[in-house]
Enzyme design. Structure first.
Site, PDB file in Angstrom:
ATOM      1  N   ASP A  82       1.885   0.381   8.563  1.00 56.96           N
ATOM      2  CA  ASP A  82       3.278  -0.771   8.438  1.00 56.96           C
ATOM      3  C   ASP A  82       3.548  -0.409   7.163  1.00 56.96           C
ATOM      4  O   ASP A  82       3.185   0.806   5.683  1.00 56.96           O
ATOM      5  CB  ASP A  82       3.222  -1.936   8.708  1.00 56.96           C
ATOM      6  CG  ASP A  82       2.028  -2.724   8.077  1.00 56.96           C
ATOM      7  OD1 ASP A  82       1.526  -2.177   6.936  1.00 56.96           O
ATOM      8  OD2 ASP A  82       2.185  -3.937   8.170  1.00 56.96           O
ATOM      9  N   ASP A 121       5.799  -2.108   3.910  1.00 56.76           N
ATOM     10  CA  ASP A 121       6.258  -3.707   3.523  1.00 56.76           C
ATOM     11  C   ASP A 121       7.870  -2.857   2.401  1.00 56.76           C
ATOM     12  O   ASP A 121       7.605  -2.112   1.703  1.00 56.76           O
ATOM     13  CB  ASP A 121       5.166  -3.837   2.602  1.00 56.76           C
ATOM     14  CG  ASP A 121       4.192  -4.795   3.666  1.00 56.76           C
ATOM     15  OD1 ASP A 121       4.121  -5.308   4.367  1.00 56.76           O
ATOM     16  OD2 ASP A 121       2.954  -4.192   2.386  1.00 56.76           O
ATOM     17  N   SER A 152       0.707  -1.279   0.187  1.00 63.01           N
ATOM     18  CA  SER A 152       0.654   0.425  -0.214  1.00 63.01           C
ATOM     19  C   SER A 152       0.952   1.310   0.267  1.00 63.01           C
ATOM     20  O   SER A 152       0.304   2.591  -0.398  1.00 63.01           O
ATOM     21  CB  SER A 152      -0.522  -0.047   0.734  1.00 63.01           C
ATOM     22  OG  SER A 152      -0.335   0.488   2.214  1.00 63.01           O
ATOM     23  N   LYS A 182     -11.385   0.131  -1.378  1.00 66.36           N
ATOM     24  CA  LYS A 182     -10.577  -0.572   0.116  1.00 66.36           C
ATOM     25  C   LYS A 182     -11.085  -0.059   1.708  1.00 66.36           C
ATOM     26  O   LYS A 182     -11.325  -0.639   1.948  1.00 66.36           O
ATOM     27  CB  LYS A 182      -8.789   0.247  -0.203  1.00 66.36           C
ATOM     28  CG  LYS A 182      -7.934  -0.939  -1.182  1.00 66.36           C
ATOM     29  CD  LYS A 182      -6.635  -0.288  -0.576  1.00 66.36           C
ATOM     30  CE  LYS A 182      -5.831  -1.115   0.487  1.00 66.36           C
ATOM     31  NZ  LYS A 182      -4.827  -0.453   0.954  1.00 66.36           N
ATOM     32  N   TYR A 238     -12.297  -7.837   3.338  1.00 71.00           N
ATOM     33  CA  TYR A 238     -11.536  -7.201   3.163  1.00 71.00           C
ATOM     34  C   TYR A 238     -10.326  -8.758   4.271  1.00 71.00           C
ATOM     35  O   TYR A 238      -9.762  -7.753   5.212  1.00 71.00           O
ATOM     36  CB  TYR A 238     -10.920  -5.710   3.606  1.00 71.00           C
ATOM     37  CG  TYR A 238      -9.409  -5.660   3.456  1.00 71.00           C
ATOM     38  CD1 TYR A 238      -8.106  -5.622   3.648  1.00 71.00           C
ATOM     39  CD2 TYR A 238      -9.462  -4.783   2.043  1.00 71.00           C
ATOM     40  CE1 TYR A 238      -7.078  -5.228   3.315  1.00 71.00           C
ATOM     41  CE2 TYR A 238      -8.148  -4.033   1.829  1.00 71.00           C
ATOM     42  CZ  TYR A 238      -6.963  -4.940   2.441  1.00 71.00           C
ATOM     43  OH  TYR A 238      -5.938  -3.749   1.768  1.00 71.00           O
ATOM     44  N   ASP A 250       8.464  -3.677   7.823  1.00 65.71           N
ATOM     45  CA  ASP A 250       8.307  -5.252   7.653  1.00 65.71           C
ATOM     46  C   ASP A 250       9.555  -6.176   6.320  1.00 65.71           C
ATOM     47  O   ASP A 250       8.906  -4.978   5.558  1.00 65.71           O
ATOM     48  CB  ASP A 250       6.844  -5.906   7.380  1.00 65.71           C
ATOM     49  CG  ASP A 250       6.713  -6.253   7.818  1.00 65.71           C
ATOM     50  OD1 ASP A 250       6.464  -5.881   8.947  1.00 65.71           O
ATOM     51  OD2 ASP A 250       5.264  -7.327   7.564  1.00 65.71           O
TER      52      ASP A 250
END
Length: 740
Positions: free
Chosen positions: A113, A115, A102, A228, A237, A167
């Site tokens: 968060d 990625d 995202s 979303k 979702y 992450d």
């Protein structure tokens, strides 16, 4: 629909548009003034939901990623020196942090968060990443909650850097140095890489391809933010539970943008619902024609792979190796999503006609008023750390239970709510962390029969056995980790769920029910970082949406009473009417475009509305091995409707009630083979079952769980048998008596 090719500019536009997607666009129409007004109204409606991040916060993320990128470069230079590379190479060795998900798509929300992917040259090993780089991160004072998951399907380091959760994956490329302008979309980079590096690269490659395949990135991003939010509000979702995850929603929006390349967000949201409410699944959604790179990697191709032919809602990633991002979708989850698409089309039709506001699209439906019958799953562990691991495992297997339930010949739909909830403690004096999920059930209308019994025993037992087996094999199982399941009617949900979740307040009878009060702190909805469906509700939306169910929007001033799994006993069953069906026709009166398809297979139509008169449920101790059956829970349900597992034979119900027998669950009953439907039940057992109005009891035992001689499900084929060591197992027998 004829294209408005009347000017030189529009002809040039048409030439440009032909590169997007595998078909010609449906419309090249430019936005009108009303479309711009509606788009601004959409932005104003989205803002209170927190889907836009402030510029200050965005700059903070960029600064943090810059620091992380510098750490990677320093670390790779240190590794290069240790491995005695020439100084000229060390100075230009490079190394880089890429982002995906995202954040890379530009649709991340406040507090989301990041990625990230660490790309290193060929002399840096994965073991270096999980040792020396891990230690380097540990020395940074901004880094908190550092943990490595090296044995995961996609190995990852998780951390919190200056308040932002990140992450980090790792990929080693077959390059001596990593240039700053490296384009990960280059397929040649995949040569000579191990499969874990290919998996790690896949997220970045897919995200970058999506952004290169949409005509206008700003219109794509605003539309995706709206879709979303809508999906999260409507509880659809969650990739892990069989709905769609973030990348799948992004690809559907991208396909819509390809079909309407000049449209802006207000039009694209409406066209999204138009296209996918009429899409003839299981025809695949493709953003580009698949390309063969001759790298011998497995790709999604139903012509070659028989298993791919059973995918119900294929959405194919655009980067090589092409994969279906929705392989978890089942008959039930697809049915729920298609119905939501139809309702979204009806609402956006009203919005375009100025008969409704955008806030109506984001009103959250009340899942707990939608069905009359529910299965409640409870997972518990003695510590918070163990609960996180246990809940993650149980949640990843719930789709197996849903797939098994929907194969029952009397069940039309099994709808799991992606949101999990804190569960009341079984023993208030014992330290215990409990989480629960709720599955709504719709039963088929029965014909040529007055009474029938639906036995869900094997479905529950095979699910719990699968979870325990996986936990033991992964060495995460602890003695106090437990799973329980029970059947609950709609009117009983208030005993388990917080008040702010159940919006529609009703008077409920609590006779014969022992209540325990939840602490106020336990009412927070648990969230999963990848599949979180908890969305803040704006004040404006609360005014226009009396049926708002986000939970966080309503007050938490008073704790909700709830019952424990073992105390839901002797609740009087009442006559119930036909459950509400999820099917509702949407007019779609303003929509007449034809949707391009890649095949002509018909979609599965929703089964008819069920009729249910009364339900009897019981939970008993059953300690036997499951009956072998090759037609139970399968990973990807066959799209052929009618392949249903038969349930209990029809039985005549006693015409009058007799008093509840307190000793129904005795030693003989606990030894009864619940799973053998070929055996005749005795008259006493039938009478006992008919006389129990609604009884649920959970029994904990310490038993040796022997592996079945024959694997009952294709899901278990790759999982070794359970060891013979004793473990605590909660065995559930759920039998429902349905009357027309």
């Amino acid at each position: 629909m004829p294209f408005p090719v009347t000017t030189q500019g529009s002809q040039q536009t048409q030439q440009l548009q032909k590169h997007y997607g595998i078909t010609s666009p449906i419309s090249l129409a430019s936005p009108k003034e009303i479309d711009c007004i509606l788009t601004q109204k959409l932005i104003d409606t989205l803002k209170p939901f927190g889907v836009f991040e402030e510029e200050e916060e965005l700059q903070r993320r960029i600064l943090i990623l810059g620091k992380l990128n510098n750490l990677v470069k320093e670390w790779i230079q240190e590794i290069s020196e240790i491995k005695n590379l020439p100084q000229s190479v060390i100075e230009n060795v490079g190394g880089k942090i890429f982002t995906f998900g995202s954040y890379r798509l530009g649709v991340h929300t406040k507090g989301a968060d990041i990625d990230a992917l660490c790309v290193a040259p060929r002399h840096v090993d994965r073991s270096d990443f999980f040792t020396s780089f891990y230690e380097k991160l540990k020395l940074q004072e901004e880094v908190k909650d550092l943990r490595a998951v090296e044995e995961a399907f996609v190995p990852v380091i998780k951390l919190c850097f200056d308040g932002i959760e990140i992450d980090i994956l790792f990929a080693r490329l077959a390059l001596q140095t990593i240039p700053e302008d490296l384009d990960l979309r280059d397929d040649s980079l995949l040569k000579n890489l191990d499969i874990r590096c290919i998996r790690s690269l896949n997220g970045c490659r897919v995200t970058d391809e999506i952004l290169h395949l949409v005509p206008n990135i700003d219109n794509f991003r605003l539309t995706l933010r709206a879709i979303k939010l809508w999906a999260k509000r409507h509880n659809i979702y969650s990739n892990i539970l069989g709905f769609l995850g973030g990348v799948s929603w992004a690809m559907l929006v991208a396909r819509t943008c390809q079909l309407y390349p000049n449209a802006i967000a207000s039009t694209l949201v409406h066209k999204f619902f138009l296209v996918f409410s009429k899409w003839e699944w299981p025809n695949p959604v493709l953003l580009k024609q698949p390309e063969e790179c001759n790298l011998n990697l497995p790709v999604w191709d139903p012509r070659v792979n028989p298993s791919d032919r059973y995918h119900l809602m294929p959405i194919i990633t655009p980067a090589y190796p092409q994969q279906n991002s929705t392989y978890n979708v089942s008959v039930s989850t697809r049915m729920v999503m298609v119905e939501e698409f139809k309702q979204g089309l009806a609402i956006t039709d009203e919005i375009l006609l100025s008969k409704a506001e955008w806030s109506k699209l984001f009103e959250a439906p009340n899942f707990f008023q939608k069905y009359k019958h529910y299965i409640v799953l409870l997972a518990s562990a003695p510590t918070e750390k163990q609960r996180l691991e246990w809940v993650g495992l149980v949640e990843s297997k719930i789709r197996i239970l849903v797939g098994s339930l929907e194969k029952n010949e009397f069940i039309t739909l099994a709808h799991v709510n992606p949101q999990s909830f804190p569960a009341p403690k079984e023993n208030p004096d014992k330290e215990e962390f409990r989480t629960m999920w709720v599955i709504g059930l719709v039963f088929k209308k029965t014909e040529n029969s007055e009474n029938l019994s639906v036995d869900l025993t094997y479905d529950i037992q095979s699910f719990t056995d699968t979870v325990y087996r996986q936990a033991i094999n992964s060495k995460m199982f602890e003695m106090d980790m437990k799973i329980a399941a029970m059947h609950v009617k709609r009117k009983q949900l208030h005993q388990l769920l917080p008040n702010h979740v159940l919006q529609k307040k009703k008077k409920h009878s609590t006779e014969g029910v022992r209540l325990t009060v939840l602490n106020d702190s336990s009412l927070d909805l648990s969230m999963d970082s990848d599949n979180s469906t908890s969305v803040p509700s704006p004040t404006s939306a609360m005014k226009t949406s009396p049926l708002n169910s986000s939970g966080s929007s309503q007050g938490r001033s008073s704790p909700a009473p709830a019952v424990t799994a073992a105390s839901v006993t002797n609740i009087q069953a009442s006559e119930v009417t036909v459950p509400p069906t999820i099917s509702s026709e949407s007019s779609g009166g303003t929509s007449s475009e034809s949707i391009p398809q890649t095949a002509t297979q018909p979609a599965i139509s929703p089964p008819p509305k069920p009729t249910i008169s009364r339900v009897v449920s019981s939970t008993r101790l059953a300690n036997q091995s499951p009956r072998p059956s090759g037609n139970t829970a399968t990973k990807i349900p066959s799209p052929v409707v009618g392949v249903k597992r038969t349930s209990s034979p029809h039985k005549e119900e006693s015409p009058k009630k007799i008093k509840t027998e307190e000793d129904e669950i005795n030693e003989d009953a606990s030894c009864l083979d619940m799973c053998d439907h070929d055996k005749m039940e005795t008259k006493e057992q039938l009478d006992a079952e008919a006389n129990i109005s609604s009884q649920t009891e959970t029994v904990q035992t310490v038993a040796s769980l022997q592996a079945p001689q024959k694997t009952p499900s294709t899901d278990l084929s790759d999982i070794p048998a359970l060891p013979a060591n004793p473990i605590p197992v909660i065995k559930n027998s759920i039998k429902l008596r349905l009357n027309r």
